[in-house]
Design an enzyme around this catalytic site. Structure first.
Site, short mmCIF file in Angstrom:
data_model
loop_
_atom_site.label_atom_id
_atom_site.label_comp_id
_atom_site.label_asym_id
_atom_site.label_seq_id
_atom_site.Cartn_x
_atom_site.Cartn_y
_atom_site.Cartn_z
CG ASP A 99 27.87 31.54 16.51
OD1 ASP A 99 28.16 31.47 15.21
OD2 ASP A 99 26.98 30.86 17.10
CG ASP A 200 25.43 31.50 11.74
OD1 ASP A 200 24.61 31.20 12.27
OD2 ASP A 200 24.94 32.42 10.79
CD GLU A 254 23.74 26.88 11.35
OE1 GLU A 254 22.69 26.66 11.84
OE2 GLU A 254 24.31 27.81 11.02
CG HIS A 326 20.55 28.88 18.99
ND1 HIS A 326 21.67 28.34 18.77
CD2 HIS A 326 20.45 30.06 18.30
CE1 HIS A 326 21.90 28.77 17.57
NE2 HIS A 326 21.55 29.79 17.10
CG ASP A 327 19.05 27.98 15.20
OD1 ASP A 327 18.55 29.25 15.55
OD2 ASP A 327 20.06 27.93 14.55
C1 NOJ Z 1 21.92 29.82 12.14
C2 NOJ Z 1 21.84 30.42 13.72
O1 NOJ Z 1 22.06 29.37 14.52
C3 NOJ Z 1 20.50 31.07 13.78
O2 NOJ Z 1 20.17 31.38 15.12
C4 NOJ Z 1 20.66 32.38 13.03
O3 NOJ Z 1 19.26 32.78 13.12
C5 NOJ Z 1 20.87 31.85 11.47
N1 NOJ Z 1 22.01 31.19 11.41
C6 NOJ Z 1 21.17 33.43 10.75
O4 NOJ Z 1 22.50 33.71 11.23
#
Ligand code: NOJ
Length: 548
Positions: A99, A200, A254, A326-327
């Site tokens: 990541d 990210d 992302e 995970h989000d």
């Molecule tokens: C996206 C990530 O997937 C998330 O878990 C994170 O909190 C935010 N970006 C900030 O880095």
């Protein structure tokens, strides 16, 4: 020279390390635990792993606040464990993605500590601004996690920008020195042998010139002035030209708030700067923009999101397919049914695994894990959840507030992987850092390994089929009966091979219609989650895959 886009043949598995498997008994998942379980991942048919951050970090955002980009956190086993995992991954013919979190660092990163003291060359590594006249904040931006996006730093006597938590200051990517640091990080891991990066919130790294105010009305907050900024393509192209093009690697970006047309500017195979994109539309079938504004699940919204990306990327770019990470809370709870846990987990699997693109599975998805449900709000750990809980729906009864959080919180998908029915679901022999979902005696990997009809073995079958059928990689996607509220039916076609995928999204039985040109008498039903597949009546959350 035409690139060998090996990622198109793959299926990835995402590891969120703290909750995957504890190998040393300290209660927190680690790389020793991952090493132990590599064969489990391989047994699914997955050939790549994406690691959420495993770098040293104070953990304000579970590792997305990085304090050192060129090391592995001791609690995860340090470099020694990482090298062992990397070798183990490669020995199994798999790939490994790291990541890359470079929109922001931790405030405990050395760069930030020096920047706040104006020590060169770090003075402009971050986005610092004085207060506006009258002591006002530099602009009206909100952070994604904790109130306003600006926090005053006593040491420097200025505000710094943080689009996420207060402990996640944004880097100033307009500073060429910062871009050089990013390139060093990329080279460091690529030279060690990693195969690529998940980047990210990468579309946030270039902010609008002059940092103008955002639109005041919340509905327009969907288009913040820090997304898709003026230099974004230039910076990504620079990383590609100077580093990525020199390695056999791939990148996955992302991108919050991106639609296919805009995505093509990043991932178009001829001119793009990255290979695939994580889009969020498929996550908004039961909420408005964000999980924290929940609405009723709409299958039509889910189908529209899937189809839009399938149609609009066809022949131009490659889709990244996913339902969980995970989000977001667990998909069985959100888009499926806990009552029909196994049936709906399988239907959800089929709904995306036969689309065109590269699928990703999130740990625990392979057994249909459901949302972890806390008894009280103080059990939450996630910075975004805690802020939201303390600042929204304050006038609503406690039960309503808890219910809303359970539907929305990222912690719902962060409970430890349920390996078996021993204490703590076999995740750790110590005290787990987080709560284990109480349904682990019923839903766990060991039990599902032994059951040929389990969700786990269904995933294995589905992935093996997807890999054995050229039509899944090559075929044209078409959605049928797109306005049907309870059925998702799509086909894939190429000369000589054709698939029809039928997914029922209802707790009731329903009649199914066949699209024109699909005569079942000459088809073979190659995957299904109920034993009888002859009738046109679909059982609750039934799914079928037909092959011609
Ligand atoms: C996206 C990530 O997937 C998330 O878990 C994170 O909190 C935010 N970006 C900030 O880095």
């Amino acid at each position: 020279m035409e690139r060998n886009r090996w990622y198109k043949d793959m299926v990835f598995y995402q590891i969120w390390p703290r909750s995957f498997k504890d190998g040393d008994g300290d209660g927190m998942g680690d790389l020793w635990g991952v090493y132990e379980k590599l064969d489990h991942i391989k047994s699914l048919g997955c050939d790549g792993i994406w690691f959420s951050p495993i770098y040293p970090s104070p953990g304000a955002d579970c590792g997305y606040d990085i304090a050192d980009y060129m090391d592995i956190a001791p609690e995860f086993g340090g470099m020694e464990a990482f090298r062992k995992v990397l070798d183990g991954v490669h020995q199994r013919g798999m790939k490994l993605l790291m990541d890359l979190v470079v929109n922001h660092t931790s405030d405990e990163h050395e760069w930030f500590q020096k920047s706040r003291q104006r020590i060169e060359p770090y003075t402009d590594y971050y986005i610092w601004r004085p207060a506006k006249p009258g002591g006002k904040l530099p602009n009206n931006w909100d952070s994604n996690f904790e109130g306003k996006a600006w926090t005053y730093d006593e040491v420097r006597g200025e505000y710094y920008l943080h689009l996420f938590a207060i402990k996640q200051p944004d880097l100033n990517m307009d500073n060429p020195l910062v871009r050089e640091e990013v390139k060093k990080i990329l080279r460091f891991w690529l030279d060690m042998g990693v195969d690529g990066f998940r980047e990210d919130v990468i579309t946030y790294i270039s902010k609008a010139e002059g940092l103008p105010d955002d639109h005041l009305f919340p509905i327009y907050k969907g288009m913040p002035k820090y997304n898709h900024g003026p230099h974004i393509h230039e910076y990504l192209a620079e990383f590609k030209r100077d580093v990525l093009d020199h390695y056999d690697c791939f990148t996955l970006a992302e991108a919050p708030l991106v639609w296919p047309k805009q995505a093509l500017k990043y991932i178009d195979e001829e001119h793009g700067q990255i290979d695939m994109m994580i889009q969020f539309q498929c996550q908004t079938a039961d909420c408005l923009f964000t999980d924290y504004l929940p609405t009723k699940f709409s299958l039509r919204r889910m189908k529209k999101a899937f189809s839009d990306w399938q149609y609009k990327l066809e022949g131009k770019a490659w889709n990244m397919l996913y339902l969980e990470n995970h989000d977001h809370p667990r998909i069985v709870t959100r888009y499926g049914s806990e009552k029909y846990q196994a049936e709906s987990a399988k239907t959800l699997a089929v709904s995306y695994l036969f689309q065109k693109g590269t699928p990703f599975l999130y740990q625990g998805q392979e057994i249909g894990m459901t949302n972890w449900r806390p008894e009280s709000a103080d059990m939450y750990r996630d910075v975004q959840t805690i802020y939201n809980y303390n600042h929204s729906n304050l006038k609503k009864p406690l039960q309503v507030r808890l219910e809303k959080m359970w539907r929305s919180s990222r912690d719902g998908a962060r409970s430890p992987v349920q390996w078996d029915s021993s204490p703590n679901a076999g995740f750790t022999t110590g005290t787990p850092w987080f709560y284990v979902n109480q349904n682990y005696p019923e839903i766990n990997i060991e039990k599902q390994n032994a059951d040929p009809d389990s969700v786990l073995n269904f995933y294995r079958k589905a992935i093996a089929l997807r890999k054995s059928l050229p039509v899944v990689k090559e075929g044209i996607y078409k959605e049928h009966f797109h306005s049907h509220p309870k059925q998702y039916i799509y086909s894939r076609e190429m000369p000589g091979q054709k698939l029809l995928i039928v997914c029922a999204f209802s707790e009731k039985t329903q009649k199914m219609k066949l699209p024109k040109g699909f005569d079942l008498s000459s088809a073979q039903c190659i995957l299904h989650n109920y034993s009888s597949t002859d009738s046109l009546t679909l059982q609750p959350y039934e799914c079928r895959v037909y092959l011609w």
